[in-house]
Design a protein around this motif. Structure first.
Motif, PDB file in Angstrom:
ATOM      1  N   LEU A  66      15.428  -7.341   0.543  1.00  0.00           N
ATOM      2  CA  LEU A  66      16.472  -8.076   1.267  1.00  0.00           C
ATOM      3  C   LEU A  66      16.771  -9.412   0.598  1.00  0.00           C
ATOM      4  N   SER A  67      15.718 -10.042   0.138  1.00  0.00           N
ATOM      5  CA  SER A  67      15.904 -11.334  -0.544  1.00  0.00           C
ATOM      6  C   SER A  67      16.716 -11.150  -1.830  1.00  0.00           C
ATOM      7  N   TYR A  68      16.422 -10.103  -2.558  1.00  0.00           N
ATOM      8  CA  TYR A  68      17.152  -9.831  -3.814  1.00  0.00           C
ATOM      9  C   TYR A  68      18.621  -9.552  -3.542  1.00  0.00           C
ATOM     10  N   LEU A  69      18.863  -8.720  -2.493  1.00  0.00           N
ATOM     11  CA  LEU A  69      20.246  -8.398  -2.150  1.00  0.00           C
ATOM     12  C   LEU A  69      21.005  -9.638  -1.695  1.00  0.00           C
ATOM     13  N   ASP A  70      20.334 -10.482  -0.966  1.00  0.00           N
ATOM     14  CA  ASP A  70      20.974 -11.707  -0.481  1.00  0.00           C
ATOM     15  C   ASP A  70      21.409 -12.595  -1.666  1.00  0.00           C
ATOM     16  N   GLN A  71      20.518 -12.687  -2.642  1.00  0.00           N
ATOM     17  CA  GLN A  71      20.837 -13.502  -3.822  1.00  0.00           C
ATOM     18  C   GLN A  71      22.041 -12.904  -4.590  1.00  0.00           C
ATOM     19  N   ARG A  72      22.100 -11.591  -4.679  1.00  0.00           N
ATOM     20  CA  ARG A  72      23.213 -10.939  -5.374  1.00  0.00           C
ATOM     21  C   ARG A  72      24.538 -11.196  -4.660  1.00  0.00           C
ATOM     22  N   PHE A  73      24.499 -11.107  -3.300  1.00  0.00           N
ATOM     23  CA  PHE A  73      25.721 -11.371  -2.536  1.00  0.00           C
ATOM     24  C   PHE A  73      26.184 -12.810  -2.714  1.00  0.00           C
ATOM     25  N   LEU A  74      25.220 -13.725  -2.730  1.00  0.00           N
ATOM     26  CA  LEU A  74      25.586 -15.133  -2.940  1.00  0.00           C
ATOM     27  C   LEU A  74      26.239 -15.320  -4.312  1.00  0.00           C
ATOM     28  N   GLU A  83      29.775 -14.013  -4.186  1.00  0.00           N
ATOM     29  CA  GLU A  83      30.649 -14.908  -3.447  1.00  0.00           C
ATOM     30  C   GLU A  83      31.066 -16.099  -4.311  1.00  0.00           C
TER      31      GLU A  83
END
Length: 389
Positions: A24-32, A35
């Motif tokens: 989840l942390s990795y995916l969050d960083q990718r989305f950021l 953006e």
């Protein structure tokens, strides 16, 4: 020991939860990151839109000032053209001031080539014309007024290409019928029109420059700019037609404005004479193949149409007849040999004898070596004096 399986299971679950958290942390960083890139892209697009808007304003501004720029450009071009013309004059002056002997070696081969080409062209023209005649007109000896009939303009003639002695009368500068007489005797009678055969034409002629040769009447069709009609007299039908480029815009002779194309016959066959604005009003001579109506060759002559009243061809040579606008003694003042073999002066000063007044037509008959002329309503024959070229 009974707790050991439970502990193992708990540890596995905890490990799975930790892995999910890392994912989840990795995916969050990718989305950021995505953006931030989208925000940058959006900013770039807005920047490009602003630049395009500024560019559009600049283009519209330049289009608004295009009229002023065009005038400026035209002025610059005119100034440049004036400078080029000035430079050309300077070069011409320098060329004339330069010693011409310095260019002799350079142009020697070109001159030789030009002389060879001119010799070949003269040889070709002699073969085309079958130039067998070797005489030049030296004088007009006498005249005979055969008859006085018709108006101010007209022409009369024999057919030099036939053995018969028929006489043809073509009265007026616009008409649609010719009169044919068996010989000179019925033509000279008072009631000559009763003795003539009337031959109607499909279209009327224009001027007085028509000729009869080998049984055909050749004439400038009335209402056309430069159409020449070949009419079979015996069959009363049109045999052929041809256009004479450049002719018909101005009169062939200033004193005979009704004639735009003057046809002539000599030992070499059929010719056409006319004047053009591009030649300064000088006469142009064209050789026509009477059988095919093909235009074989044209020559620009130095003979002016100003104060000219008529002309004729004899032995491949043009003779132009001049007079004064108020009338007087007709005279030949310009001679042009198309084969350039004539050594006589351009202005021989040959006068027509014992007669005052102008001519509507003067046609040469190569069979009888005489001139058939129409002057002030009279039909005249002039006898010629010739000498070797």
């Amino acid at each position: 020991f009974w707790l050991l399986p439970f502990l193992v299971s708990s540890l596995a679950a905890a490990q799975s939860v930790m892995q999910d958290a890392a994912l989840l942390s990795y995916l969050d960083q990718r989305f950021l990151s995505l953006e931030k890139r989208l925000e940058k892209c959006n900013g770039d697009v807005l920047e490009y839109v602003d630049e395009f808007r500024d560019f559009s304003k600049e283009v519209l501004s330049r289009l608004a000032g295009l009229g002023v720029g065009e005038a400026t450009l035209r002025s610059d071009v005119e100034n440049l053209l004036a400078r080029v013309n000035r430079a050309q004059r300077d070069l011409d002056y320098l060329g004339s001031a330069t010693d011409p002997s310095a260019c002799l070696d350079v142009h020697e081969e070109l001159v030789k080539q030009q002389l060879l080409e001119e010799a070949e062209e003269r040889k070709r023209l002699k073969l085309m014309l079958n130039a067998s005649c070797d005489y030049v007109l030296a004088g007009i000896r006498s005249l005979k007024v055969v008859k006085k009939t018709g108006g101010q303009h007209g022409s009369w003639m024999k057919d030099p290409g036939k053995k018969h002695t028929k006489i043809y009368l073509l009265s007026g500068s616009v008409n649609n019928a010719i009169l044919e007489f068996a010989n000179i005797m019925p033509f000279m009678e008072n009631n000559h029109t009763l003795k003539a055969r009337r031959v109607p034409l499909p279209w009327p002629w224009q001027g007085t420059g028509h000729v009869i040769y080998q049984g055909f009447l050749f004439y400038h069709r009335h209402g056309s700019l430069n159409e020449i009609v070949k009419f079979n007299i015996q069959r009363r039908s049109v045999a052929d037609q041809a256009l004479l480029p450049g002719a018909g815009r101005i009169p062939a002779y200033q004193l005979s404005p009704q004639t735009k194309i003057d046809l002539a016959v000599d030992e070499q066959g059929l010719w056409a004479l006319h004047a053009e604005p591009e030649t300064g009003g000088n006469l142009v001579v064209t050789k026509i193949n009477h059988a095919t109506m093909a235009l074989e060759h044209s020559w620009d002559t130095p003979c002016s149409s100003r104060d000219a009243e008529a002309a004729f061809m004899a032995c491949s040579t043009l003779y132009v007849v001049y007079n004064s606008p108020s009338g007087g003694s007709s005279r030949i003042q310009c001679v042009y040999d198309v084969l350039d073999a004539l050594n006589a002066p351009i202005n021989p000063g040959l006068h027509f004898p014992k007669r005052q007044g102008g001519h509507s037509t003067v046609h040469y008959n190569p069979k009888e070596k005489q001139l058939f002329a129409w002057g002030d309503g009279s039909q005249i024959i002039y006898k010629l004096h010739t000498e070797q070229k």
